[in-house]
Design a protein around this motif. Sequence first.
Motif, PDB file in Angstrom:
ATOM      1  N   MET A  71     -50.238  42.714 -17.368  1.00  0.00           N
ATOM      2  CA  MET A  71     -49.471  43.221 -16.230  1.00  0.00           C
ATOM      3  C   MET A  71     -48.572  42.131 -15.652  1.00  0.00           C
ATOM      4  O   MET A  71     -47.366  42.340 -15.446  1.00  0.00           O
ATOM      5  N   TYR A  72     -49.161  40.942 -15.402  1.00  0.00           N
ATOM      6  CA  TYR A  72     -48.371  39.870 -14.805  1.00  0.00           C
ATOM      7  C   TYR A  72     -47.341  39.312 -15.783  1.00  0.00           C
ATOM      8  O   TYR A  72     -46.239  38.907 -15.378  1.00  0.00           O
ATOM      9  N   ALA A  73     -47.667  39.293 -17.086  1.00  0.00           N
ATOM     10  CA  ALA A  73     -46.689  38.830 -18.078  1.00  0.00           C
ATOM     11  C   ALA A  73     -45.477  39.755 -18.103  1.00  0.00           C
ATOM     12  O   ALA A  73     -44.326  39.302 -18.188  1.00  0.00           O
ATOM     13  N   ARG A  74     -45.731  41.063 -17.996  1.00  0.00           N
ATOM     14  CA  ARG A  74     -44.626  42.031 -17.978  1.00  0.00           C
ATOM     15  C   ARG A  74     -43.825  41.931 -16.690  1.00  0.00           C
ATOM     16  O   ARG A  74     -42.593  42.039 -16.698  1.00  0.00           O
ATOM     17  N   ILE A  75     -44.537  41.750 -15.578  1.00  0.00           N
ATOM     18  CA  ILE A  75     -43.834  41.609 -14.293  1.00  0.00           C
ATOM     19  C   ILE A  75     -42.897  40.415 -14.338  1.00  0.00           C
ATOM     20  O   ILE A  75     -41.728  40.501 -13.932  1.00  0.00           O
ATOM     21  N   LEU A  76     -43.401  39.284 -14.839  1.00  0.00           N
ATOM     22  CA  LEU A  76     -42.576  38.070 -14.886  1.00  0.00           C
ATOM     23  C   LEU A  76     -41.444  38.218 -15.896  1.00  0.00           C
ATOM     24  O   LEU A  76     -40.340  37.718 -15.666  1.00  0.00           O
ATOM     25  N   ARG A  77     -41.696  38.886 -17.014  1.00  0.00           N
ATOM     26  CA  ARG A  77     -40.629  39.077 -18.008  1.00  0.00           C
ATOM     27  C   ARG A  77     -39.520  39.944 -17.426  1.00  0.00           C
ATOM     28  O   ARG A  77     -38.327  39.700 -17.681  1.00  0.00           O
ATOM     29  N   LEU A  85     -38.356  20.611 -12.277  1.00  0.00           N
ATOM     30  CA  LEU A  85     -39.636  20.979 -11.688  1.00  0.00           C
ATOM     31  C   LEU A  85     -39.421  21.752 -10.382  1.00  0.00           C
ATOM     32  O   LEU A  85     -38.812  21.256  -9.450  1.00  0.00           O
ATOM     33  N   VAL A  86     -39.928  22.964 -10.351  1.00  0.00           N
ATOM     34  CA  VAL A  86     -39.871  23.777  -9.129  1.00  0.00           C
ATOM     35  C   VAL A  86     -41.087  23.470  -8.256  1.00  0.00           C
ATOM     36  O   VAL A  86     -40.966  23.147  -7.081  1.00  0.00           O
ATOM     37  N   ASP A  87     -42.268  23.568  -8.867  1.00  0.00           N
ATOM     38  CA  ASP A  87     -43.498  23.353  -8.093  1.00  0.00           C
ATOM     39  C   ASP A  87     -44.684  23.320  -9.048  1.00  0.00           C
ATOM     40  O   ASP A  87     -44.606  23.818 -10.176  1.00  0.00           O
ATOM     41  N   ILE A  88     -45.772  22.716  -8.589  1.00  0.00           N
ATOM     42  CA  ILE A  88     -47.043  22.779  -9.289  1.00  0.00           C
ATOM     43  C   ILE A  88     -47.945  23.712  -8.481  1.00  0.00           C
ATOM     44  O   ILE A  88     -48.284  23.428  -7.341  1.00  0.00           O
ATOM     45  N   ILE A 143     -46.400  34.147  -8.379  1.00  0.00           N
ATOM     46  CA  ILE A 143     -45.829  35.461  -8.705  1.00  0.00           C
ATOM     47  C   ILE A 143     -44.727  35.831  -7.715  1.00  0.00           C
ATOM     48  O   ILE A 143     -43.661  36.337  -8.091  1.00  0.00           O
ATOM     49  N   SER A 144     -44.976  35.548  -6.431  1.00  0.00           N
ATOM     50  CA  SER A 144     -43.988  35.860  -5.394  1.00  0.00           C
ATOM     51  C   SER A 144     -42.694  35.084  -5.617  1.00  0.00           C
ATOM     52  O   SER A 144     -41.601  35.638  -5.506  1.00  0.00           O
ATOM     53  N   ASP A 145     -42.801  33.782  -5.942  1.00  0.00           N
ATOM     54  CA  ASP A 145     -41.606  32.958  -6.163  1.00  0.00           C
ATOM     55  C   ASP A 145     -40.844  33.395  -7.409  1.00  0.00           C
ATOM     56  O   ASP A 145     -39.611  33.307  -7.458  1.00  0.00           O
ATOM     57  N   CYS A 146     -41.574  33.864  -8.426  1.00  0.00           N
ATOM     58  CA  CYS A 146     -40.908  34.378  -9.626  1.00  0.00           C
ATOM     59  C   CYS A 146     -40.095  35.627  -9.290  1.00  0.00           C
ATOM     60  O   CYS A 146     -38.965  35.802  -9.765  1.00  0.00           O
ATOM     61  N   LYS A 147     -40.665  36.495  -8.460  1.00  0.00           N
ATOM     62  CA  LYS A 147     -39.958  37.709  -8.057  1.00  0.00           C
ATOM     63  C   LYS A 147     -38.718  37.394  -7.228  1.00  0.00           C
ATOM     64  O   LYS A 147     -37.756  38.153  -7.224  1.00  0.00           O
ATOM     65  N   GLY A 174     -36.758  34.964  -7.787  1.00  0.00           N
ATOM     66  CA  GLY A 174     -35.753  34.341  -8.644  1.00  0.00           C
ATOM     67  C   GLY A 174     -35.708  32.827  -8.566  1.00  0.00           C
ATOM     68  O   GLY A 174     -34.690  32.222  -8.915  1.00  0.00           O
ATOM     69  N   LYS A 175     -36.803  32.192  -8.150  1.00  0.00           N
ATOM     70  CA  LYS A 175     -36.824  30.738  -8.006  1.00  0.00           C
ATOM     71  C   LYS A 175     -37.257  30.019  -9.286  1.00  0.00           C
ATOM     72  O   LYS A 175     -37.129  28.806  -9.396  1.00  0.00           O
ATOM     73  N   ILE A 176     -37.791  30.771 -10.268  1.00  0.00           N
ATOM     74  CA  ILE A 176     -38.404  30.174 -11.449  1.00  0.00           C
ATOM     75  C   ILE A 176     -37.892  30.864 -12.712  1.00  0.00           C
ATOM     76  O   ILE A 176     -37.684  32.078 -12.733  1.00  0.00           O
TER      77      ILE A 176
END
Length: 521
Positions: free
Chosen positions: A109-115, A57-60, A81-85, A87-89
Amino acid sequence: MNQSSVVTIEPALSREKVLRVAAYCRVSSDSQNQLHSFAVQVQYYSKTISENKLMELVDIYADEGLTGTKTAKRDDFNRLISDCKKGKIDRVLTKSMSRFARNTADALMYARILRNCGVSILFEKENIDTAYMSSELLLAISGAQAQEESISISKNMRWSIEKRMQNGTFIASCPPYGYRLKDGEFEIVEDEAEIVRLIFKSFLSGMGKYAIVKMLNERNIPKNPDRNGWRVKTIDYILRNERYIGDARLKKKYKTETLPFKTIVNHGEKPQYYVENMNAPIISKENFNAVEKLLQNASSKSTGKHHHYPLSGKIICECGKTYKPIAINDKHYWECPVHNMDSTKCSSKRIPEKDIYEAFITMVNKLRNNYKQILPTAITQTEKMQMKSGETELRIKEIDREIAELNGKHLVIARLNSKGIMRAAEYTEQSSKITSKTNALRCERRRILNEQDENSILSGLRKLSDILSEQKEPLTDFDEMLFESIVHQITVPTNAELSFRLIGGLQIRESIPEQRRCSRI
């Protein structure tokens, strides 16, 4: 010849990768049932992720009582989104497509950004996993359905409102000053109605809007519609509102029909409806029409082009108000509107515009000559502060855990109350305590996140250093482009100096020469 011995080396047991998993929860309103749903989501994901050995678990990330049609105001969504960018998740879990976004374009857009960041999303209700290539088509279809559902609901509501406007039965939920809503009708509040009559009488007697504001604030008129005192735009709204003669002009504003929905002033693009004798009048039609004529005459006189002011919105008085421009004998000044209306409430003096420009030029030249001694040290210190952010992240996780536990407790006592096991008084007391603790934790989390925002500070300092390195020659004239590039805000701590807050948080004070200081009190 010696016989060779062969030893079989067994393959090492492959270890499955432990995924760093986060969950995103959201409810779309602040009703009690929705907040219970919110608590259940937080509790469910905390338990699900912690019990899976292949998940860490990273965060809720949780947003309460916010619409899903826009992402700008969803603080935790943007933090996710910021934490995904960063590299924390590795993976994000969410209940459904509608909880994540109701706008197909945003969802894709966000699905592609995260992928692209190596992060997959699992939408549990739709069973869509963006880790698989085919999921994007499913995501687009599901997102379109969620978006269409939101548009359909909005259309139905607009149709209902439109019909009530057409037959004159529409009742606004927010009555204007001087009225209150009672049993579905506007009822006159006599104390406030007297103030409305005073405003109309004063304007017809020749008193301007600023003078009326000053008069009302000096008299400390109770129950004013603005928390910080009466304002000119409030007076203008009252003088132009046909409600005070008992009529109603409906559909002054309208919402766009596509996502994201926006509220737009109706300048004739949509039909409007004028309903007479809608409520009890406060002002006579003769007085209202006379005021309207005066306003039209004043408007016809104020022709001409608006002057562009690079200082607009930049200068903040010590009382907290934003300085406004004023022209006297073809000379431009800036002054605090509070001081202009009542000098006893603010002691600041107006500042000649040329003196602000001169102070900026002096500040830039000083900084240009000395930035190599100032900025590298500031950049290094900021970089060190970023390295210590690990402790801050641990505290944020602890706060989220405490909030999840409190939400769980709130859910339990709500169920006990609904089943009659807990008395209403006891439930109210415990619910109030839990809500108070939760709000305090959320405030602490917002404060920590604001303090943690060193990324923008660091980039600002680096940008400032680059801009100053390009200044090869001393500045002799005011450079509007340079000003807008590096100045975030100007404050006026005293009548003798200005404080420039630059990008990166750097603050530099410049004094105004005594012989040029404005003597007006």
